[in-house]
Design a protein around this motif. Structure first.
Motif, short mmCIF file in Angstrom:
data_model
loop_
_atom_site.label_atom_id
_atom_site.label_comp_id
_atom_site.label_asym_id
_atom_site.label_seq_id
_atom_site.Cartn_x
_atom_site.Cartn_y
_atom_site.Cartn_z
N ALA A 38 -4.70 44.52 63.65
CA ALA A 38 -3.60 45.17 64.37
C ALA A 38 -3.49 44.65 65.80
CB ALA A 38 -3.79 46.69 64.38
N TYR A 39 -4.65 44.38 66.44
CA TYR A 39 -4.63 43.82 67.80
C TYR A 39 -3.85 42.51 67.84
CZ TYR A 39 -8.51 47.02 68.93
OH TYR A 39 -9.30 48.11 69.13
N LEU A 40 -3.93 41.74 66.77
CA LEU A 40 -3.26 40.45 66.72
C LEU A 40 -1.81 40.56 66.25
CD1 LEU A 40 -6.13 38.30 65.15
CD2 LEU A 40 -5.44 38.36 67.55
N THR A 41 -1.60 41.31 65.17
CA THR A 41 -0.28 41.30 64.54
C THR A 41 0.74 42.17 65.26
OG1 THR A 41 -1.00 43.05 63.01
CG2 THR A 41 -1.18 40.76 62.25
N VAL A 42 0.32 43.29 65.86
CA VAL A 42 1.29 44.17 66.52
C VAL A 42 1.94 43.48 67.72
CG1 VAL A 42 1.57 46.32 67.82
CG2 VAL A 42 0.30 46.33 65.67
N PRO A 43 1.16 42.93 68.67
CA PRO A 43 1.82 42.21 69.77
C PRO A 43 2.63 41.01 69.28
CG PRO A 43 -0.47 42.66 70.31
CD PRO A 43 -0.30 42.97 68.85
N ALA A 44 2.10 40.28 68.29
CA ALA A 44 2.84 39.13 67.77
C ALA A 44 4.16 39.55 67.16
CB ALA A 44 1.99 38.39 66.72
N PHE A 45 4.14 40.63 66.40
CA PHE A 45 5.36 41.13 65.79
C PHE A 45 6.39 41.52 66.85
CE2 PHE A 45 7.71 44.99 64.49
CZ PHE A 45 8.50 44.45 63.49
N LEU A 46 5.94 42.24 67.89
CA LEU A 46 6.87 42.69 68.93
C LEU A 46 7.47 41.51 69.69
CD1 LEU A 46 4.93 45.79 70.33
CD2 LEU A 46 6.91 45.77 68.79
N LEU A 47 6.65 40.52 70.03
CA LEU A 47 7.14 39.35 70.75
C LEU A 47 8.12 38.54 69.91
CD1 LEU A 47 3.86 38.17 72.52
CD2 LEU A 47 5.88 39.17 73.61
N LEU A 48 7.73 38.29 68.66
CA LEU A 48 8.59 37.48 67.79
C LEU A 48 9.89 38.21 67.48
CD1 LEU A 48 5.80 36.25 65.35
CD2 LEU A 48 7.06 34.83 66.98
N ALA A 49 9.77 39.53 67.20
CA ALA A 49 10.98 40.30 66.89
C ALA A 49 11.89 40.37 68.11
CB ALA A 49 10.60 41.71 66.44
N VAL B 203 5.82 37.83 58.22
CA VAL B 203 4.39 37.81 57.91
C VAL B 203 3.65 38.88 58.69
CG1 VAL B 203 2.27 36.45 58.10
CG2 VAL B 203 4.37 35.38 57.25
N THR B 204 3.85 38.91 60.02
CA THR B 204 3.12 39.88 60.84
C THR B 204 3.52 41.31 60.52
OG1 THR B 204 4.79 39.61 62.60
CG2 THR B 204 2.81 38.27 62.74
N ALA B 205 4.80 41.53 60.19
CA ALA B 205 5.27 42.88 59.89
C ALA B 205 4.63 43.42 58.62
CB ALA B 205 6.79 42.89 59.77
N ILE B 206 4.53 42.58 57.60
CA ILE B 206 4.03 43.05 56.32
C ILE B 206 2.51 43.19 56.32
CG2 ILE B 206 3.75 42.38 53.90
CD1 ILE B 206 6.62 41.43 53.94
N VAL B 207 1.81 42.26 56.96
CA VAL B 207 0.34 42.32 56.97
C VAL B 207 -0.14 43.61 57.62
CG1 VAL B 207 -1.74 41.31 57.99
CG2 VAL B 207 -0.07 39.85 56.84
N LYS B 208 0.47 44.01 58.72
CA LYS B 208 -0.06 45.15 59.47
C LYS B 208 0.28 46.49 58.83
CE LYS B 208 3.74 45.21 62.84
NZ LYS B 208 4.17 46.59 62.74
N ILE B 209 1.12 46.54 57.84
CA ILE B 209 1.36 47.78 57.10
C ILE B 209 0.74 47.74 55.72
CG2 ILE B 209 3.59 47.01 56.21
CD1 ILE B 209 2.65 50.61 57.15
N GLY C 11 14.68 30.96 61.31
CA GLY C 11 13.85 29.97 60.63
C GLY C 11 12.38 30.32 60.65
N LEU C 12 11.57 29.46 61.25
CA LEU C 12 10.13 29.68 61.33
C LEU C 12 9.82 30.97 62.05
CD1 LEU C 12 7.20 28.78 61.00
CD2 LEU C 12 7.44 27.47 63.14
N LEU C 13 10.56 31.27 63.12
CA LEU C 13 10.32 32.49 63.88
C LEU C 13 10.50 33.72 63.00
CD1 LEU C 13 9.82 33.87 66.62
CD2 LEU C 13 12.29 33.75 67.02
N GLY C 14 11.60 33.74 62.24
CA GLY C 14 11.85 34.87 61.36
C GLY C 14 10.79 35.01 60.29
N THR C 15 10.30 33.89 59.79
CA THR C 15 9.26 33.93 58.77
C THR C 15 7.96 34.51 59.34
OG1 THR C 15 10.23 31.99 57.72
CG2 THR C 15 7.98 32.57 57.09
#
Length: 465
Positions: A180-191, A298-304, A290-294
């Motif tokens: 979660a420490y990795l995916t939550v910030p990554a998800f927020l930044l990418l989104a 990934v980050t959204a699904i892994v963390k749930i 593209g890659l950003l959306g992908t």
């Protein structure tokens, strides 16, 4: 596998009826059947990040986009506010019970209205629902990766996604926290980057005040979407909050996580729905980035999805313990469920279960109503649970079934399914809660009538003689 892990039912200090596996064994098993001790609890931040990860998932994006496609921005704000408040009340009440007793939802249900075998029924419902959603979301991941990188078939991506999430869940709460420490910030930044990309060129004033681009949604329909999307997560709160240190931590993380998750992600998706004039949030983000959306996908699904699998395994462990008197390691159960869900998503079968999962989903909300009513109002087993916190075992002579809970469970499910007014998920919780509390208090009063207060005599006896 040791005899302690698979031992037959015997008396044990935690009150679960098992030979204790020792402190190291319980810790490795993430205390699947025993209360989490104080020394194994985590900081507020560690749990709060994971809570926020649950409610800021891709599902919230989807709900927000649907709201934006069918509602004005103002109506969407009202729907999200009402739905969030209702969710927060249920989540906090369930979560506080979890932190006080240190037990998962299905184990807590033994002493919160359902009895031993009743808790196994709860466990099987939860295990089936969450394992199914694990497979469905893994299929969404595979489809998104295939659309971006067509050189690998969907089944290959499903295997990759399923294996990664299963490995994370097998290692338990500590590794899930780091994830979660990795995916939550990554998800927020990418989104955030993707949202800016989509919204560029659109007038913010037009998005905030314009009419919805799609068929209109009523306020009741919108609120139902918000509350229904996370009701299973609210029910499973004890699985997470049993690792908190104090009830105030639960309140803080719920108010912060649910509020920010619903408003930050939900309202952003409302704007996206208005701007793109579609409710297909997956297509909006992955198509434009593209890659950003992908990577967002990934980050959204892994963390749930790691929590879907983790809670499913906890519920299964409890059901096997109750029904067969066998203690099976949580890690082994996680591997089996993860392998099954991964295989179903790889062959494309998981998507066919969506309708079935939504159907059995009406059975989940009443469970929360019954647990809350028993734990906070009727309190038949609270004294025993409180003694257990001081080193004494919880009540061991539990009934297998409590007919009242079965009646309330059915009543809540029917209210949620067929009552026209209100929000179905909330109707189910309230109906089950009200009936269980009313009948439970009446029965307790009959079993334990108040002591009779004899009237004082007109004059005291003469004791001078």
């Amino acid at each position: 596998m040791t005899s302690a892990e698979t031992g037959r039912r015997q008396d044990g200090p935690a009150g679960t009826g098992h030979v204790p596996a020792g402190a190291a064994g319980e810790a490795q098993d993430d205390y699947a059947l025993t209360p989490v001790p104080e020394e194994a609890r985590y900081s507020w931040f560690s749990v709060a990040v994971q809570r926020f990860g649950q409610v800021s998932s891709f599902q919230q994006f989807m709900v927000g986009a649907v709201l934006g496609y069918g509602m004005t921005f103002t109506d969407a704000v009202i729907a999200i506010t009402v739905g969030s408040v209702l969710l927060e009340v249920i989540t906090i009440l369930m979560g506080v019970a979890g932190v006080k007793e240190g037990m998962s939802t299905s184990v807590l249900a033994r002493w919160s209205g359902f009895g031993r075998k009743g808790s196994a029924a709860v466990g099987m419902l939860v295990a089936l629902s969450l394992a199914g959603w694990f497979g469905v979301q893994n299929g969404v991941f595979a489809q998104g990766m295939h659309d971006f990188a067509g050189w690998a078939p969907e089944w290959a991506w499903a295997l990759v996604g399923g294996v990664v999430v299963t490995v994370i869940s097998v290692h338990g709460f500590s590794v899930m926290a780091w994830t979660a420490y990795l995916t939550v910030p990554a998800f927020l930044l990418l989104a955030g980057w993707s949202v800016v990309d989509v919204l560029v060129g659109h007038s913010l004033d037009d998005l905030l005040t314009g009419a919805p681009p799609g068929p209109a949604l009523s306020l009741a329909e919108g609120t139902t979407l918000v509350a229904g999307a996370f009701i299973l997560g609210a029910l499973m709160s004890p699985d997470m909050t049993r690792f908190n240190r104090r009830p105030s931590d639960v309140v803080k993380q719920t108010l912060l996580g649910v509020t920010l998750g619903q408003y930050l992600i939900g309202l952003t998706a409302v704007l996206l729905g208005h701007a793109a004039r579609t409710a297909d949030i997956v297509g909006i983000i992955t198509g434009s980035s593209g890659l950003l959306g992908t990577l967002i996908l990934v980050t959204a699904i892994v963390k749930i999805n790691d929590w879907n699998l983790y809670s499913s395994a906890l519920a299964t462990v409890n059901s096997i313990d109750v029904l067969f008197g066998r203690r099976v390691p949580r890690r082994s159960v996680t591997l089996v469920i993860g392998a099954a869900g991964t295989a179903l998503s790889a062959v494309g079968m998981a998507d066919h279960f969506t309708g079935f999962l939504e159907t059995i989903g009406v059975l989940a909300p009443p469970v929360a109503g019954i647990v809350i009513a028993e734990y906070y109002v009727v309190r038949r087993y609270r004294a025993g649970l409180e003694r257990a916190r001081h080193g004494v075992r919880p009540p061991e002579r539990l009934p297998d079934w409590l007919p009242l809970s079965l009646v309330c469970w059915a009543t809540g499910a029917l209210a949620g399914e067929y009552l026209d007014a209100g929000i179905p998920a909330v109707n189910a919780v309230v109906a089950a809660f009200a009936l269980y509390a009313a009948v439970g208090l009446t029965l307790r009063h009959r079993r334990n009538p108040p002591a009779r207060q004899d009237a004082l005599p007109d004059r005291l006896p003469d004791r001078t003689a």
